[in-house]
Design a protein around this motif. Structure first.
Motif, PDB file in Angstrom:
ATOM      1  N   PHE A  37      76.084   5.303  47.988  1.00 35.45           N
ATOM      2  CA  PHE A  37      76.599   4.229  47.148  1.00 35.45           C
ATOM      3  C   PHE A  37      78.118   4.361  47.107  1.00 35.45           C
ATOM      4  CE2 PHE A  37      72.800   3.383  44.031  1.00 35.45           C
ATOM      5  CZ  PHE A  37      72.066   2.868  45.085  1.00 35.45           C
TER       6      PHE A  37
ATOM      7  N   ALA B 255      75.167   0.171  49.019  1.00 33.24           N
ATOM      8  CA  ALA B 255      75.658  -0.792  48.041  1.00 33.24           C
ATOM      9  C   ALA B 255      77.045  -0.344  47.608  1.00 33.24           C
ATOM     10  CB  ALA B 255      74.716  -0.885  46.837  1.00 33.24           C
TER      11      ALA B 255
ATOM     12  N   GLU C 208      74.741  -4.211  50.014  1.00 31.63           N
ATOM     13  CA  GLU C 208      74.914  -5.043  48.839  1.00 31.63           C
ATOM     14  C   GLU C 208      76.315  -4.815  48.288  1.00 31.63           C
ATOM     15  OE1 GLU C 208      71.942  -3.996  46.054  1.00 31.63           O
ATOM     16  OE2 GLU C 208      70.288  -4.298  47.457  1.00 31.63           O
TER      17      GLU C 208
END
Length: 232
Positions: A184, A203, A230
């Motif tokens: 992340f 993400a 994302e």
């Protein structure tokens, strides 16, 4: 066991890149070199000796690099540590507390050497939030290799597949992928959203307020079968 969360330190938990850039600029100038703001900032988050070797144009094992690194650590203690508590990024203490309440094992994985990491975490009041610290020099290879992340997973007793790595730099993302962990990214430090996604972040988040819900919902398998980047 709950998913383990492995956090980078500089630029992810604490807003130190600006202070570190000031320190690096002072050391480079003292050694008769010059560097642009972008060149300085791009080295933040790497091992200090590697950063200074690049900025000074010297081999990493050159004695001048070692002296410069020692000087930089002293300046960091003098210039940045006194204000470290004010540099904790918004929402980070609350996020760490919520993750601990939910039973998530927590670790710091950093390119700082262990004494420097402990100094900074203690000054920010975050040290006790973590179960383990994996620091530069504690494994054969540093970021972006998998070694430090795997060291943290082993210390926490969690398989790599059950780990999420949170970081602000491309090397954090590459380390996570090399270790078989879920990366992340956060845009609170040195890398842009585009750079983090290009490196393979699952993400990218703008900070603790958007990161928190994703981490608190991570007890299902954090690695989707067909990951799609994302941006949050």
């Amino acid at each position: 066991m709950s998913t383990a969360i492995l956090f980078d330190l500089d630029g992810t938990l604490v807003d130190t890149p600006a202070g570190m850039t000031t320190v690096l600029r002072a050391v480079v100038t003292e050694h008769g070199r010059t560097a642009t703001d972008d060149q300085l900032r791009r080295t933040v988050g790497r091992p200090l000796t590697a950063s200074l070797a690049t900025l000074l144009g010297l081999p990493v094992d050159d004695p001048e690099v070692g002296r410069a690194a020692d000087r930089a650590r002293r300046l960091f203690t003098e210039l940045v540590i006194p204000s470290a508590a004010r540099l904790v990024l918004p929402g980070v203490p609350e996020l760490l507390a919520a993750l601990r309440d939910r039973g998530h094992p927590l670790a710091v994985v950093t390119s700082k050497v262990r004494p420097s990491a402990i100094e900074l975490l203690a000054a920010t009041g975050l040290l006790d939030a973590f179960d383990s610290l994996s620091c530069h020099g504690m494994a054969e290879r540093g970021k972006p290799h998998a070694d430090l992340a795997l060291l943290a997973a082993d210390a926490l007793g969690v398989s790599p597949a059950r780990c999420i790595v949170v970081g602000d730099a491309v090397d954090d993302v590459r380390m996570a992928n090399a270790a078989g962990m879920t990366p992340f990214g956060v845009t609170t430090g040195v890398a842009s959203r585009a750079e983090l996604l290009l490196a393979g972040a699952r993400a990218v988040f703008t900070g603790a307020d958007t990161l928190g819900p994703a981490l608190l919902l991570s007890d299902s398998d954090p690695r989707p079968a067909r990951p799609q980047p994302e941006v949050i």
